[in-house]
Design a protein around this motif. Structure first.
Motif, PDB file in Angstrom:
ATOM      1  N   UNK A 177      57.270  25.204  57.386  1.00  0.00           N
ATOM      2  CA  UNK A 177      58.197  25.511  56.303  1.00  0.00           C
ATOM      3  C   UNK A 177      58.635  24.214  55.626  1.00  0.00           C
ATOM      4  N   UNK A 178      58.920  24.279  54.325  1.00  0.00           N
ATOM      5  CA  UNK A 178      59.356  23.048  53.646  1.00  0.00           C
ATOM      6  C   UNK A 178      60.658  22.531  54.240  1.00  0.00           C
ATOM      7  N   UNK A 179      60.714  21.219  54.419  1.00  0.00           N
ATOM      8  CA  UNK A 179      61.939  20.613  54.936  1.00  0.00           C
ATOM      9  C   UNK A 179      63.051  20.687  53.909  1.00  0.00           C
ATOM     10  N   UNK A 180      64.271  20.562  54.384  1.00  0.00           N
ATOM     11  CA  UNK A 180      65.408  20.628  53.474  1.00  0.00           C
ATOM     12  C   UNK A 180      66.000  19.236  53.300  1.00  0.00           C
ATOM     13  N   UNK A 181      66.319  18.895  52.077  1.00  0.00           N
ATOM     14  CA  UNK A 181      66.882  17.590  51.742  1.00  0.00           C
ATOM     15  C   UNK A 181      68.378  17.602  52.067  1.00  0.00           C
ATOM     16  N   UNK A 182      68.798  16.805  53.035  1.00  0.00           N
ATOM     17  CA  UNK A 182      70.206  16.804  53.441  1.00  0.00           C
ATOM     18  C   UNK A 182      71.124  16.389  52.294  1.00  0.00           C
ATOM     19  N   UNK A 183      70.641  15.480  51.432  1.00  0.00           N
ATOM     20  CA  UNK A 183      71.461  15.064  50.286  1.00  0.00           C
ATOM     21  C   UNK A 183      71.659  16.224  49.313  1.00  0.00           C
TER      22      UNK A 183
END
Length: 532
Positions: free
Chosen positions: A168-174
Motif C-alpha cells: 500500500x502507498x506510504x503516508x506522508x507524516x508531514x
C-alpha cells in the motif's frame, strides 16, 4: 486459486469451463453451485465483503457471463475485490459470432478493473496471480478473466508462483500533520467515513481518532458499519432520507475530512452536499478519486488505516469549546431521528415496530444484508450497526442482492446471525437461491417485506405522475409456503404481535428461514409516517 488462499467459489456450472470444475474436484475449495449467475455473483460479492478476502465466481460464456455482470457492476461500484472466471469460445472461433460469444474485454472493461482472456495456457499463473493482486490493490474491485474452452484442454508445464505482496502507498507524516493543523482551527469540522474504512478494517482506529481530535463522524451511503452508530460522536449517515441535522452539519462545516469515500451521487445528494466555502481534506488510496467530484483543499493518497495510524501518533491541539457542543447537539438530534418506538399494528405489520423488536432479540454482531427497496428506509434509519462487518449491501442499489448476499456472508462467517431484508419485488428476482441455501445448509434468515408492488418506483410514480399507476402493481405467491417447498423454514406475519414468535422460531430452526411481513401498501416511505 489454492496458492492465493481461495476457500470458496460461487458458480453456475457451464460446459465452456468444465475443465476448471473438474480440477476443483481434487481440491478442498468449497464450490457453491447457485441457481442463477446473478445470485452466484452476489454471493461472491457478499462473501468478499464479509471475509475480507477476494471473492471468486464463475460462469459460462455469453449468456452466463451477462447474467453474472450485475454482481460485477456491484463489486465495481462498491470497491469489492473479486476475480471472475468466465468460459469463452474456442480460440479459432472468436470474432465469428460463435455460439454464445461475447467480447469479454469490450463488455466488461468499463465495469471491471481489468478484463483479459488467457489465450496461452502457459500464462495461467502469471495472469491469475496478477488478477488477484489487481483485485486487492489500490481501490479494490473486480477483475474478469476469460478462459477459452480449447485453452483449458492444453497440456503445458507451468511454474506456480507465489502471490505477490500488495504494497500500500506510504503516508506522508508531514501531510497528515498539515491535515491535523487544518482540523485544529476548524469551528465545525465533520468527518465522512467511506468504504475505505470498512475495507481496511480500521473502525477501531477511527473511534480513537474521533475522540482524540474531537470530531463528529458521518458514514457514507451504505457504509453504516464504518463507525459504531451508538457512539456519542456519530451523527448520522448519508443516503436516501438522512437526518436533516446530519446534512445541516455537513453544509455548515468549515472543514470536511473525507476518509476513503468517492463522493457518490447518493452520498452527496446529487453532488450538492458540500458548500463552496468548505475546506475539503480528502484521503483516499486512489489518486483517481481526488478531485473527481470536489476539489480538495488538502489531498492525501493513503490507505484509510495508514492515515489514522499516523495521525494517532501525533498530539492533539486544543479545539474550540463550541466544537463539542456542536457534536452533542447533532448527536441528540440524530438520536431522536433514529430511535425506534414500539409502534404496532393489528391490520398490517408496522415496520418501525419490527425493527424495534429485531434490535432487542438478535445478537449485537448480527449481520444485516439488503437490496434496494422502500423497506430499506426503516432499516437504515432505525437499526443501529454497532461494529464492523455488520452490514453487507450494494451501493449500486441492485435489486435481488439481499438473499444471495446473505448466503455469501454466512459462508464467510458461519458463527454469526445473518439476516437479509428484501422487498417483494427484489426478493422474487433471486428467490431461487433459497434452494442453494437449503442444499448447502446455510441457515440465513430472509425477511421479505411484502406490499405487493415495486414500492420505490411507485413512490416516484405517485410523485411525478400522480394517479397514473402503470407497471408497479404485483401479485405475489405465498412466500412462506414456497420457502417450505425449498426445504426451508417459512412463516407469514400479518401483524406485529406475530413477529417476535416467528423470529424466535426462525432462529431456532437451524435451517434457512423466511419470514414474510405483510405491510400497509398505502405507506410508501418511512418519511410518510407521521407519529403523534
Amino acid at each position: 486459486m489454492k496458492v492465493e488462499g481461495v476457500e470458496s467459489v460461487f458458480c453456475v456450472p457451464g460446459e465452456s469451463y468444465l475443465g476448471v470444475l473438474d480440477a476443483l474436484y481434487d481440491t478442498n475449495i468449497n464450490v457453491i453451485s447457485a441457481r442463477h449467475e446473478g445470485g452466484a455473483s452476489f454471493m461472491a460479492e457478499g462473501y468478499a465483503k464479509m471475509s475480507g478476502k477476494v471473492g471468486v465466481c464463475m460462469a459460462t460464456r455469453g449468456v452466463g457471463s451477462t447474467n453474472l455482470s450485475i454482481g460485477i457492476h456491484t463489486a465495481y461500484q462498491d470497491s469489492t475485490p473479486m476475480v471472475v472466471l468466465i468460459g469463452q469460445v474456442e480460440r479459432p472461433f472468436k470474432a465469428r459470432e460463435a455460439f454464445q460469444e461475447v467480447d469479454l474485454a469490450g463488455y466488461y472493461n468499463h465495469i471491471a478493473k481489468w478484463a483479459i482472456e488467457i489465450d496461452d495456457a502457459k500464462r495461467i499463473p502469471e495472469i491469475m496471480h496478477r488478477a488477484f493482486a489487481m483485485a486487492k490493490s489500490g481501490r479494490p474491485g473486480p477483475v474478469v478473466v476469460g478462459l477459452p474452452h480449447d485453452m483449458l484442454e492444453d497440456k503445458v508445464e507451468v511454474h506456480i508462483r507465489k502471490p505477490y505482496p500488495i504494497v500500500e502507498p506510504g503516508v506522508d507524516s508531514a501531510a497528515v500533520r498539515e491535515a491535523l493543523n487544518i482540523l485544529a482551527v476548524a469551528e465545525n469540522p465533520v468527518l465522512i467515513a467511506g468504504g475505505g474504512v470498512t475495507l481496511s478494517g480500521s473502525s477501531a482506529w477511527l473511534i480513537q481518532f474521533a475522540e482524540k481530535f474531537t470530531i463528529p463522524v458521518v458514514t457514507a451511503f451504505r457504509r453504516f458499519d464504518a463507525f459504531p452508530n451508538l457512539h456519542p460522536h456519530y451523527i448520522g449517515w448519508l443516503g436516501f432520507g438522512p437526518c436533516k441535522s446530519t446534512l445541516e452539519a455537513i453544509k455548515k462545516a468549515d472543514v470536511i475530512l473525507a476518509l476513503g469515500t468517492r463522493f457518490s451521487q447518493v452520498s452527496t445528494q446529487d453532488y450538492e452536499l458540500l458548500s463552496e466555502n468548505t475546506k475539503l481534506i480528502h484521503v483516499d488510496i486512489s489518486p483517481n478519486e481526488l478531485g473527481k467530484v470536489y476539489a480538495p483543499y488538502h489531498a492525501i493518497v493513503s490507505d484509510a488505516k495508514a492515515f489514522l495510524v499516523e495521525a494517532l501518533k501525533q498530539e492533539a491541539s486544543a479545539v474550540s469549546e463550541g466544537r463539542m457542543e456542536m457534536i452533542v447537539r447533532a448527536r441528540s438530534e440524530y438520536e431522536t431521528f433514529s430511535t425506534s418506538k414500539p409502534y404496532y399494528s393489528q391490520e398490517y405489520t408496522d415496520m418501525e415496530g419490527v425493527i424495534h423488536d429485531l434490535i432487542e432479540y438478535v445478537p449485537e454482531n448480527t449481520v444485516i444484508t439488503s437490496d434496494a427497496g422502500n423497506f430499506f428506509g426503516w432499516v437504515c434509519r432505525f437499526f443501529p450497526f454497532r461494529e464492523e462487518k455488520t452490514y453487507v449491501g450494494p451501493t449500486s442499489g441492485a435489486m435481488g442482492y439481499g438473499l444471495p448476499g446473505a448466503i455469501g456472508a454466512k459462508i464467510a462467517s458461519p458463527d454469526r446471525t445473518v439476516i437479509s431484508f428484501s422487498g417483494d419485488g427484489g426478493f422474487m428476482m433471486t428467490m431461487q437461491e433459497l434452494e442453494t441455501a437449503a442444499r448447502y445448509n446455510v441457515p440465513i434468515i430472509a425477511i421479505v417485506v411484502n406490499n405487493n408492488m415495486y414500492g420505490t418506483i411507485r413512490a416516484h410514480q405517485e410523485k411525478h405522475f400522480p394517479g397514473r399507476v402503470v407497471a408497479t402493481d404485483l401479485k405475489n405467491p405465498d412466500y412462506a409456503a414456497l420457502s417450505r417447498l425449498f426445504g426451508c423454514h417459512g412463516e407469514t406475519v400479518h401483524k406485529n404481535a406475530d413477529f417476535v414468535p416467528a423470529l424466535k422460531r426462525a432462529l431456532d430452526s437451524g435451517k434457512p428461514a423466511l419470514i414474510e411481513i405483510q405491510t400497509d401498501p398505502s405507506i410508501l416511505s418511512v418519511n410518510q409516517v407521521k407519529r403523534s
